[in-house]
Design an enzyme around this catalytic site. Structure first.
Site, PDB file in Angstrom:
ATOM      1  CG  HIS A  80     -65.954  45.678  16.443  1.00 23.66           C
ATOM      2  ND1 HIS A  80     -65.772  46.372  17.564  1.00 23.66           N
ATOM      3  CD2 HIS A  80     -66.546  44.493  16.594  1.00 23.66           C
ATOM      4  CE1 HIS A  80     -66.616  45.624  18.479  1.00 23.66           C
ATOM      5  NE2 HIS A  80     -67.017  44.365  17.963  1.00 23.66           N
ATOM      6  CG  HIS A 237     -72.169  43.932  18.456  1.00 25.87           C
ATOM      7  ND1 HIS A 237     -71.349  45.035  18.090  1.00 25.87           N
ATOM      8  CD2 HIS A 237     -71.170  43.190  18.902  1.00 25.87           C
ATOM      9  CE1 HIS A 237     -69.815  45.041  18.321  1.00 25.87           C
ATOM     10  NE2 HIS A 237     -69.978  43.613  18.704  1.00 25.87           N
ATOM     11  CG  ASP A 241     -69.096  40.732  16.593  1.00 23.35           C
ATOM     12  OD1 ASP A 241     -68.448  41.865  16.168  1.00 23.35           O
ATOM     13  OD2 ASP A 241     -69.359  40.249  17.683  1.00 23.35           O
ATOM     14  CG  HIS A 332     -60.108   4.421 -12.834  1.00 27.32           C
ATOM     15  ND1 HIS A 332     -61.046   4.737 -11.971  1.00 27.32           N
ATOM     16  CD2 HIS A 332     -59.355   3.195 -12.026  1.00 27.32           C
ATOM     17  CE1 HIS A 332     -60.613   4.425 -10.779  1.00 27.32           C
ATOM     18  NE2 HIS A 332     -59.640   3.519 -11.153  1.00 27.32           N
ATOM     19  CB  ILE A 338     -64.531   6.330  -9.547  1.00 22.87           C
ATOM     20  CG1 ILE A 338     -65.714   6.058  -9.239  1.00 22.87           C
ATOM     21  CG2 ILE A 338     -63.847   7.150  -8.474  1.00 22.87           C
ATOM     22  CD1 ILE A 338     -66.011   5.027  -8.317  1.00 22.87           C
ATOM     23  N   GLY A 341     -57.590   7.150  -7.677  1.00 26.20           N
ATOM     24  CA  GLY A 341     -56.703   8.028  -6.265  1.00 26.20           C
ATOM     25  C   GLY A 341     -55.436   8.376  -6.793  1.00 26.20           C
ATOM     26  CB  VAL A 342     -52.682   7.121  -8.441  1.00 28.59           C
ATOM     27  CG1 VAL A 342     -52.390   5.977  -7.724  1.00 28.59           C
ATOM     28  CG2 VAL A 342     -53.274   6.723  -9.714  1.00 28.59           C
ATOM     29  CD  GLU A 346     -48.733  13.856 -10.964  1.00 22.71           C
ATOM     30  OE1 GLU A 346     -48.057  14.687 -11.511  1.00 22.71           O
ATOM     31  OE2 GLU A 346     -47.892  13.071 -10.150  1.00 22.71           O
TER      32      GLU A 346
END
Length: 429
Positions: A80, A237, A241, A332, A338, A341-342, A346
Protein backbone atom coordinates in the site's frame (compact mmCIF):
# COMPACT_ATOMS: atom_id res chain seq x y z
CA UNK A 1 10.61 8.88 -25.25
CA UNK A 2 12.29 11.87 -23.62
CA UNK A 3 14.18 11.28 -20.35
CA UNK A 4 12.15 11.59 -17.14
CA UNK A 5 13.74 13.43 -14.20
CA UNK A 6 14.00 11.55 -10.91
CA UNK A 7 11.58 12.59 -8.18
CA UNK A 8 11.59 12.60 -4.41
CA UNK A 9 9.97 14.67 -1.66
CA UNK A 10 10.91 18.09 -0.30
CA UNK A 11 10.03 17.66 3.39
CA UNK A 12 9.49 15.10 6.14
CA UNK A 13 6.06 13.66 6.92
CA UNK A 14 4.83 10.90 9.22
CA UNK A 15 1.89 8.52 9.55
CA UNK A 16 1.25 6.09 12.41
CA UNK A 17 -1.06 3.22 13.20
CA UNK A 18 -1.34 -0.54 13.61
CA UNK A 19 0.05 -3.15 11.22
CA UNK A 20 -2.54 -5.35 9.49
CA UNK A 21 -0.73 -8.67 9.96
CA UNK A 22 1.62 -8.09 12.90
CA UNK A 23 -0.77 -6.00 14.98
CA UNK A 24 2.19 -3.85 16.07
CA UNK A 25 1.74 -0.09 16.35
CA UNK A 26 4.29 1.56 14.05
CA UNK A 27 5.28 5.00 12.90
CA UNK A 28 6.30 5.46 9.26
CA UNK A 29 8.32 8.59 8.49
CA UNK A 30 9.00 9.70 4.92
CA UNK A 31 12.29 11.55 4.44
CA UNK A 32 13.93 13.19 1.40
CA UNK A 33 16.70 11.08 -0.12
CA UNK A 34 19.61 11.84 -2.47
CA UNK A 35 19.13 11.33 -6.20
CA UNK A 36 19.87 7.79 -7.24
CA UNK A 37 19.26 6.18 -3.85
CA UNK A 38 15.97 4.54 -4.77
CA UNK A 39 13.28 3.59 -2.25
CA UNK A 40 14.87 2.41 1.00
CA UNK A 41 13.23 1.33 4.26
CA UNK A 42 15.10 1.77 7.55
CA UNK A 43 14.13 -0.20 10.67
CA UNK A 44 14.93 2.39 13.34
CA UNK A 45 13.60 0.06 16.08
CA UNK A 46 16.43 -2.45 15.55
CA UNK A 47 20.10 -2.32 16.51
CA UNK A 48 22.16 -0.85 13.70
CA UNK A 49 19.00 0.50 12.01
CA UNK A 50 19.20 -1.98 9.09
CA UNK A 51 18.25 -0.68 5.66
CA UNK A 52 16.15 -2.71 3.24
CA UNK A 53 15.90 -1.48 -0.37
CA UNK A 54 12.54 -1.89 -2.06
CA UNK A 55 13.78 -4.39 -4.63
CA UNK A 56 12.69 -7.81 -5.85
CA UNK A 57 15.83 -9.43 -4.47
CA UNK A 58 14.58 -8.55 -0.97
CA UNK A 59 11.16 -10.23 -1.25
CA UNK A 60 10.67 -12.58 1.69
CA UNK A 61 6.98 -13.56 1.61
CA UNK A 62 3.94 -13.16 -0.66
CA UNK A 63 1.10 -14.81 1.27
CA UNK A 64 -1.69 -12.23 1.64
CA UNK A 65 0.88 -9.42 1.55
CA UNK A 66 4.30 -8.57 0.17
CA UNK A 67 7.10 -8.69 2.73
CA UNK A 68 10.72 -7.68 2.15
CA UNK A 69 13.89 -8.14 4.16
CA UNK A 70 15.31 -11.11 6.03
CA UNK A 71 14.78 -12.51 9.52
CA UNK A 72 14.33 -9.93 12.26
CA UNK A 73 14.52 -7.04 9.80
CA UNK A 74 11.59 -8.27 7.66
CA UNK A 75 9.02 -5.61 6.77
CA UNK A 76 5.48 -6.85 6.12
CA UNK A 77 2.75 -5.44 3.89
CA UNK A 78 4.72 -2.83 1.94
CA UNK A 79 2.40 -2.79 -1.09
CA UNK A 80 0.00 0.00 0.00
CA UNK A 81 2.79 2.41 0.88
CA UNK A 82 4.64 1.56 -2.34
CA UNK A 83 1.50 2.04 -4.45
CA UNK A 84 1.40 5.65 -3.23
CA UNK A 85 5.09 6.01 -4.08
CA UNK A 86 4.43 4.76 -7.61
CA UNK A 87 1.34 6.93 -8.08
CA UNK A 88 3.43 10.04 -7.33
CA UNK A 89 6.30 8.71 -9.52
CA UNK A 90 8.75 9.00 -6.62
CA UNK A 91 12.13 7.40 -7.30
CA UNK A 92 14.19 8.39 -4.24
CA UNK A 93 12.82 8.12 -0.72
CA UNK A 94 13.81 6.96 2.77
CA UNK A 95 11.06 5.39 4.89
CA UNK A 96 11.91 5.06 8.56
CA UNK A 97 9.82 2.46 10.40
CA UNK A 98 9.58 2.05 14.17
CA UNK A 99 8.25 -1.49 13.78
CA UNK A 100 7.97 -4.49 11.43
CA UNK A 101 5.06 -3.27 9.28
CA UNK A 102 3.77 0.02 7.90
CA UNK A 103 0.40 0.88 9.46
CA UNK A 104 -2.67 -0.35 7.60
CA UNK A 105 -4.60 2.90 8.41
CA UNK A 106 -8.05 2.61 6.78
CA UNK A 107 -7.00 -0.31 4.55
CA UNK A 108 -6.57 1.81 1.42
CA UNK A 109 -3.65 3.65 -0.21
CA UNK A 110 -5.33 7.05 0.33
CA UNK A 111 -3.59 8.03 3.61
CA UNK A 112 -0.16 7.29 2.14
CA UNK A 113 -1.00 9.11 -1.09
CA UNK A 114 -2.12 12.16 0.90
CA UNK A 115 0.97 12.05 3.15
CA UNK A 116 3.32 12.03 0.17
CA UNK A 117 1.34 14.82 -1.47
CA UNK A 118 1.80 16.84 1.73
CA UNK A 119 5.55 16.06 1.63
CA UNK A 120 5.85 17.94 -1.66
CA UNK A 121 6.92 15.66 -4.55
CA UNK A 122 9.83 17.35 -6.32
CA UNK A 123 12.62 16.61 -8.80
CA UNK A 124 15.80 15.25 -7.20
CA UNK A 125 18.16 15.36 -10.19
CA UNK A 126 19.35 12.70 -12.56
CA UNK A 127 17.32 10.49 -14.86
CA UNK A 128 14.60 8.08 -13.73
CA UNK A 129 14.82 4.41 -14.61
CA UNK A 130 11.91 3.64 -16.94
CA UNK A 131 11.02 0.09 -18.00
CA UNK A 132 9.31 -0.22 -21.38
CA UNK A 133 8.13 -3.34 -23.16
CA UNK A 134 9.37 -3.95 -26.73
CA UNK A 135 7.00 -6.87 -27.43
CA UNK A 136 4.06 -8.61 -25.74
CA UNK A 137 4.65 -11.49 -23.33
CA UNK A 138 2.70 -13.52 -20.77
CA UNK A 139 3.29 -14.54 -17.16
CA UNK A 140 1.53 -17.23 -15.11
CA UNK A 141 1.91 -18.01 -11.42
CA UNK A 142 -0.57 -20.33 -9.76
CA UNK A 143 -4.09 -19.11 -10.56
CA UNK A 144 -2.79 -15.68 -11.59
CA UNK A 145 -2.07 -14.80 -15.21
CA UNK A 146 -0.85 -11.64 -16.92
CA UNK A 147 -0.50 -10.33 -20.46
CA UNK A 148 1.99 -7.48 -20.88
CA UNK A 149 1.96 -5.31 -24.00
CA UNK A 150 3.82 -2.16 -25.12
CA UNK A 151 2.30 1.17 -24.09
CA UNK A 152 3.48 4.75 -23.58
CA UNK A 153 1.98 4.85 -20.08
CA UNK A 154 1.12 2.38 -17.35
CA UNK A 155 -2.34 0.93 -17.79
CA UNK A 156 -3.80 -1.80 -15.57
CA UNK A 157 -6.70 -3.92 -16.83
CA UNK A 158 -7.68 -6.23 -14.00
CA UNK A 159 -10.23 -9.03 -13.64
CA UNK A 160 -11.01 -10.81 -10.37
CA UNK A 161 -13.52 -13.52 -9.51
CA UNK A 162 -14.83 -14.73 -6.14
CA UNK A 163 -17.95 -16.81 -5.44
CA UNK A 164 -19.47 -14.10 -3.26
CA UNK A 165 -22.67 -12.13 -3.95
CA UNK A 166 -20.91 -8.75 -3.64
CA UNK A 167 -17.94 -9.67 -5.83
CA UNK A 168 -18.59 -12.34 -8.45
CA UNK A 169 -16.64 -11.34 -11.55
CA UNK A 170 -15.35 -7.75 -11.59
CA UNK A 171 -13.18 -6.01 -14.17
CA UNK A 172 -11.72 -2.54 -14.52
CA UNK A 173 -9.17 -0.69 -16.60
CA UNK A 174 -7.15 2.18 -15.15
CA UNK A 175 -4.49 4.50 -16.54
CA UNK A 176 -2.08 5.35 -13.74
CA UNK A 177 -1.41 9.06 -13.29
CA UNK A 178 -1.35 10.90 -9.94
CA UNK A 179 -4.72 12.50 -10.68
CA UNK A 180 -6.41 9.32 -11.93
CA UNK A 181 -4.99 7.23 -9.11
CA UNK A 182 -6.31 9.66 -6.49
CA UNK A 183 -9.74 9.58 -8.09
CA UNK A 184 -10.12 5.91 -9.08
CA UNK A 185 -7.85 3.70 -6.96
CA UNK A 186 -6.41 5.34 -3.82
CA UNK A 187 -9.58 5.06 -1.65
CA UNK A 188 -10.18 1.34 -2.46
CA UNK A 189 -9.67 -0.80 0.66
CA UNK A 190 -8.30 -4.26 1.24
CA UNK A 191 -10.85 -6.97 1.96
CA UNK A 192 -11.21 -10.33 3.66
CA UNK A 193 -13.71 -13.02 4.59
CA UNK A 194 -14.88 -14.03 8.06
CA UNK A 195 -14.59 -17.68 6.98
CA UNK A 196 -10.80 -17.27 6.65
CA UNK A 197 -10.06 -15.51 9.92
CA UNK A 198 -9.23 -18.56 12.05
CA UNK A 199 -6.93 -20.13 9.45
CA UNK A 200 -5.03 -16.89 8.82
CA UNK A 201 -4.63 -16.13 12.51
CA UNK A 202 -3.28 -19.65 13.02
CA UNK A 203 -0.51 -18.68 10.56
CA UNK A 204 0.29 -15.55 12.57
CA UNK A 205 -1.42 -13.22 10.09
CA UNK A 206 -4.14 -10.49 10.35
CA UNK A 207 -3.41 -9.81 14.04
CA UNK A 208 -4.32 -6.16 13.49
CA UNK A 209 -7.31 -6.61 11.17
CA UNK A 210 -10.68 -5.07 11.96
CA UNK A 211 -13.69 -3.62 10.21
CA UNK A 212 -12.02 -0.21 10.66
CA UNK A 213 -9.14 -1.12 8.32
CA UNK A 214 -10.63 -3.63 5.88
CA UNK A 215 -13.83 -4.59 4.10
CA UNK A 216 -15.06 -7.63 6.01
CA UNK A 217 -17.34 -10.05 4.19
CA UNK A 218 -19.47 -12.85 5.60
CA UNK A 219 -21.26 -15.41 3.44
CA UNK A 220 -24.14 -13.03 2.64
CA UNK A 221 -22.59 -9.58 2.34
CA UNK A 222 -20.80 -6.97 4.43
CA UNK A 223 -20.19 -7.88 8.04
CA UNK A 224 -20.69 -5.36 10.85
CA UNK A 225 -22.84 -3.06 8.73
CA UNK A 226 -20.02 -1.73 6.55
CA UNK A 227 -20.46 0.18 3.30
CA UNK A 228 -18.61 -0.01 0.00
CA UNK A 229 -17.02 3.07 -1.56
CA UNK A 230 -17.73 1.62 -5.03
CA UNK A 231 -19.60 -1.55 -6.02
CA UNK A 232 -16.33 -2.69 -7.64
CA UNK A 233 -14.05 -1.53 -4.80
CA UNK A 234 -12.55 -5.04 -4.71
CA UNK A 235 -11.03 -4.98 -8.20
CA UNK A 236 -9.85 -1.40 -7.70
CA UNK A 237 -7.88 -2.43 -4.63
CA UNK A 238 -6.33 -5.35 -6.51
CA UNK A 239 -5.17 -2.90 -9.20
CA UNK A 240 -3.55 -0.74 -6.51
CA UNK A 241 -1.80 -3.83 -5.09
CA UNK A 242 -0.29 -4.56 -8.52
CA UNK A 243 1.04 -1.02 -8.74
CA UNK A 244 2.66 -1.29 -5.31
CA UNK A 245 4.32 -4.61 -6.06
CA UNK A 246 5.73 -3.29 -9.36
CA UNK A 247 7.76 -0.68 -7.46
CA UNK A 248 10.07 -3.57 -6.52
CA UNK A 249 11.38 -3.57 -10.11
CA UNK A 250 13.34 -0.48 -9.08
CA UNK A 251 11.90 1.63 -11.88
CA UNK A 252 8.78 3.14 -13.43
CA UNK A 253 6.87 0.67 -15.61
CA UNK A 254 5.40 1.80 -18.91
CA UNK A 255 3.21 -1.00 -20.28
CA UNK A 256 -0.36 -2.24 -20.56
CA UNK A 257 -0.78 -5.05 -18.03
CA UNK A 258 -3.84 -7.27 -18.32
CA UNK A 259 -4.15 -9.21 -15.06
CA UNK A 260 -6.54 -12.07 -14.35
CA UNK A 261 -6.95 -13.19 -10.73
CA UNK A 262 -3.84 -11.29 -9.61
CA UNK A 263 -2.12 -12.21 -6.34
CA UNK A 264 1.00 -10.99 -4.57
CA UNK A 265 2.84 -14.11 -5.71
CA UNK A 266 1.71 -13.49 -9.27
CA UNK A 267 2.57 -9.78 -9.08
CA UNK A 268 6.12 -10.59 -7.97
CA UNK A 269 6.51 -13.11 -10.82
CA UNK A 270 5.25 -10.38 -13.17
CA UNK A 271 7.74 -7.89 -11.75
CA UNK A 272 10.64 -10.32 -12.24
CA UNK A 273 9.54 -10.97 -15.84
CA UNK A 274 9.37 -7.22 -16.50
CA UNK A 275 12.89 -6.62 -15.21
CA UNK A 276 14.22 -9.27 -17.57
CA UNK A 277 12.17 -8.52 -20.69
CA UNK A 278 11.81 -4.74 -20.58
CA UNK A 279 14.02 -2.13 -22.17
CA UNK A 280 15.56 0.23 -19.65
CA UNK A 281 15.70 3.97 -20.09
CA UNK A 282 17.87 6.05 -17.77
CA UNK A 283 21.53 6.36 -16.94
CA UNK A 284 23.39 3.08 -16.30
CA UNK A 285 24.99 2.35 -12.93
CA UNK A 286 28.32 1.96 -14.74
CA UNK A 287 28.97 2.96 -18.33
CA UNK A 288 31.62 1.49 -20.61
CA UNK A 289 34.20 4.00 -19.36
CA UNK A 290 33.83 2.81 -15.78
CA UNK A 291 33.87 -0.83 -16.91
CA UNK A 292 37.16 -0.26 -18.73
CA UNK A 293 38.58 1.35 -15.60
CA UNK A 294 37.97 -1.92 -13.74
CA UNK A 295 38.35 -4.71 -16.30
CA UNK A 296 41.62 -5.18 -18.22
CA UNK A 297 39.83 -6.60 -21.30
CA UNK A 298 39.73 -4.67 -24.58
CA UNK A 299 38.33 -5.21 -28.09
CA UNK A 300 37.53 -7.79 -29.26
CA UNK A 301 37.35 -9.47 -25.86
CA UNK A 302 35.51 -6.89 -23.75
CA UNK A 303 32.03 -8.39 -23.68
CA UNK A 304 30.17 -6.13 -21.23
CA UNK A 305 28.47 -2.95 -22.47
CA UNK A 306 27.02 -1.57 -19.26
CA UNK A 307 26.14 -2.37 -15.67
CA UNK A 308 22.53 -1.48 -14.88
CA UNK A 309 22.09 -2.70 -11.31
CA UNK A 310 24.39 -3.09 -8.32
CA UNK A 311 23.05 -4.19 -4.96
CA UNK A 312 25.91 -3.67 -2.52
CA UNK A 313 28.37 -6.54 -2.81
CA UNK A 314 25.73 -9.21 -3.28
CA UNK A 315 24.24 -8.82 -6.75
CA UNK A 316 25.00 -7.22 -10.10
CA UNK A 317 23.24 -7.02 -13.46
CA UNK A 318 25.08 -6.32 -16.70
CA UNK A 319 24.15 -6.03 -20.37
CA UNK A 320 25.78 -7.40 -23.52
CA UNK A 321 24.37 -6.20 -26.84
CA UNK A 322 24.97 -8.81 -29.52
CA UNK A 323 25.36 -7.40 -33.06
CA UNK A 324 26.19 -8.94 -36.42
CA UNK A 325 29.46 -6.97 -36.32
CA UNK A 326 30.89 -9.17 -33.58
CA UNK A 327 34.17 -10.59 -34.92
CA UNK A 328 33.35 -14.16 -33.84
CA UNK A 329 30.39 -14.30 -36.23
CA UNK A 330 32.82 -14.31 -39.17
CA UNK A 331 33.81 -17.87 -38.39
CA UNK A 332 31.18 -19.31 -36.05
CA UNK A 333 28.52 -20.87 -38.25
CA UNK A 334 28.75 -18.37 -41.15
CA UNK A 335 25.33 -18.03 -42.72
CA UNK A 336 23.73 -19.12 -39.44
CA UNK A 337 25.39 -16.87 -36.83
CA UNK A 338 25.20 -18.09 -33.22
CA UNK A 339 27.18 -16.63 -30.33
CA UNK A 340 29.67 -19.23 -29.05
CA UNK A 341 28.65 -20.66 -25.71
CA UNK A 342 32.10 -20.15 -24.23
CA UNK A 343 31.84 -16.42 -24.99
CA UNK A 344 28.43 -16.22 -23.35
CA UNK A 345 30.02 -17.64 -20.22
CA UNK A 346 33.01 -15.31 -20.62
CA UNK A 347 30.65 -12.31 -20.79
CA UNK A 348 28.87 -13.59 -17.68
CA UNK A 349 32.22 -13.95 -15.95
CA UNK A 350 33.20 -10.38 -16.82
CA UNK A 351 30.01 -9.08 -15.19
CA UNK A 352 30.86 -11.23 -12.19
CA UNK A 353 34.34 -9.74 -12.18
CA UNK A 354 32.83 -6.29 -11.80
CA UNK A 355 30.96 -7.51 -8.71
CA UNK A 356 34.06 -9.13 -7.22
CA UNK A 357 36.20 -6.05 -7.79
CA UNK A 358 33.63 -4.06 -5.84
CA UNK A 359 35.08 -5.64 -2.69
CA UNK A 360 38.28 -3.69 -3.39
CA UNK A 361 36.62 -0.30 -3.95
CA UNK A 362 38.90 2.50 -2.85
CA UNK A 363 42.01 0.45 -3.56
CA UNK A 364 44.18 0.61 -6.65
CA UNK A 365 42.59 -2.05 -8.89
CA UNK A 366 45.02 -1.47 -11.78
CA UNK A 367 47.37 -4.00 -10.22
CA UNK A 368 44.68 -6.64 -9.70
CA UNK A 369 42.98 -9.06 -12.06
CA UNK A 370 40.17 -11.60 -11.66
CA UNK A 371 41.00 -15.22 -12.50
CA UNK A 372 38.16 -17.71 -12.78
CA UNK A 373 39.09 -20.99 -11.15
CA UNK A 374 36.16 -23.31 -11.89
CA UNK A 375 32.80 -23.61 -13.62
CA UNK A 376 30.04 -25.96 -12.52
CA UNK A 377 26.47 -26.70 -13.60
CA UNK A 378 26.93 -24.88 -16.91
CA UNK A 379 23.80 -25.09 -19.04
CA UNK A 380 22.88 -23.52 -22.38
CA UNK A 381 19.14 -23.18 -22.82
CA UNK A 382 18.76 -21.53 -26.22
CA UNK A 383 20.94 -19.93 -28.94
CA UNK A 384 21.98 -16.28 -28.83
CA UNK A 385 21.87 -14.57 -32.22
CA UNK A 386 22.58 -11.10 -33.65
CA UNK A 387 20.10 -8.55 -32.36
CA UNK A 388 19.78 -10.19 -28.94
CA UNK A 389 20.53 -8.32 -25.73
CA UNK A 390 21.79 -10.59 -22.95
CA UNK A 391 20.97 -9.59 -19.39
CA UNK A 392 23.38 -11.22 -16.96
CA UNK A 393 22.36 -11.50 -13.30
CA UNK A 394 25.06 -12.62 -10.86
CA UNK A 395 24.70 -13.23 -7.15
CA UNK A 396 27.54 -13.58 -4.66
CA UNK A 397 27.11 -16.91 -2.87
CA UNK A 398 30.30 -16.87 -0.79
CA UNK A 399 33.32 -14.60 -0.34
CA UNK A 400 36.41 -15.48 1.67
CA UNK A 401 39.67 -13.59 1.48
CA UNK A 402 40.15 -12.98 -2.23
CA UNK A 403 38.11 -15.98 -3.44
CA UNK A 404 34.41 -16.15 -4.13
CA UNK A 405 31.60 -18.30 -5.45
CA UNK A 406 28.95 -16.75 -7.69
CA UNK A 407 25.81 -17.96 -9.41
CA UNK A 408 25.09 -16.45 -12.82
CA UNK A 409 22.12 -16.53 -15.19
CA UNK A 410 21.79 -14.96 -18.64
CA UNK A 411 18.44 -13.89 -20.10
CA UNK A 412 17.27 -12.77 -23.54
CA UNK A 413 13.75 -11.30 -23.66
CA UNK A 414 13.10 -12.75 -20.23
CA UNK A 415 14.05 -16.31 -21.24
CA UNK A 416 17.06 -18.09 -19.76
CA UNK A 417 19.84 -18.64 -22.32
CA UNK A 418 22.66 -19.79 -20.05
CA UNK A 419 23.51 -20.39 -16.39
CA UNK A 420 26.60 -21.37 -14.43
CA UNK A 421 28.13 -21.58 -10.98
CA UNK A 422 31.53 -19.90 -10.87
CA UNK A 423 34.52 -19.70 -8.55
CA UNK A 424 36.95 -16.81 -8.96
CA UNK A 425 39.86 -15.16 -7.24
CA UNK A 426 41.44 -11.72 -7.31
CA UNK A 427 45.21 -11.89 -7.78
CA UNK A 428 47.99 -9.34 -8.17
CA UNK A 429 49.31 -8.95 -11.69
Amino acid sequence: MSPSPRRGISKKTTVSGTGLHTGVRTEATFLPAPAGQGIVFKRVDLAGKPQIPALLSEVEAVERRTAIGKGESTIHTVEHLLAAVAAHEIDDLTVELSGPEPPILDGSVQPYFDALQHAGPTETGGEALVLTVPAPFTVSEGDSSYIVAPAKELRLTVTIEWPHPLIGRQAGSFTVTPQAFARELAPARTFGFTSEVAALQAKGLIKGASSANAIVLDERGLANGGELRWPDEFVRHKAADILGDLVLTGGRVRAHIVATRPSHGGNIALAWALTRAAQRGGAPKMDIGRIMDVLPHRYPFLLVDRIIEVEGQQRIVGIKNVTINEPFFQGHFPGHPIMPGVLIIEAMAQVGGMLLMGFFEGQNVEDKVVYFMSLDNVKFRRPVVPGDQIRFELEMVQFRGKTCKMKGVGFVDGQVVAEADMMASVVDR
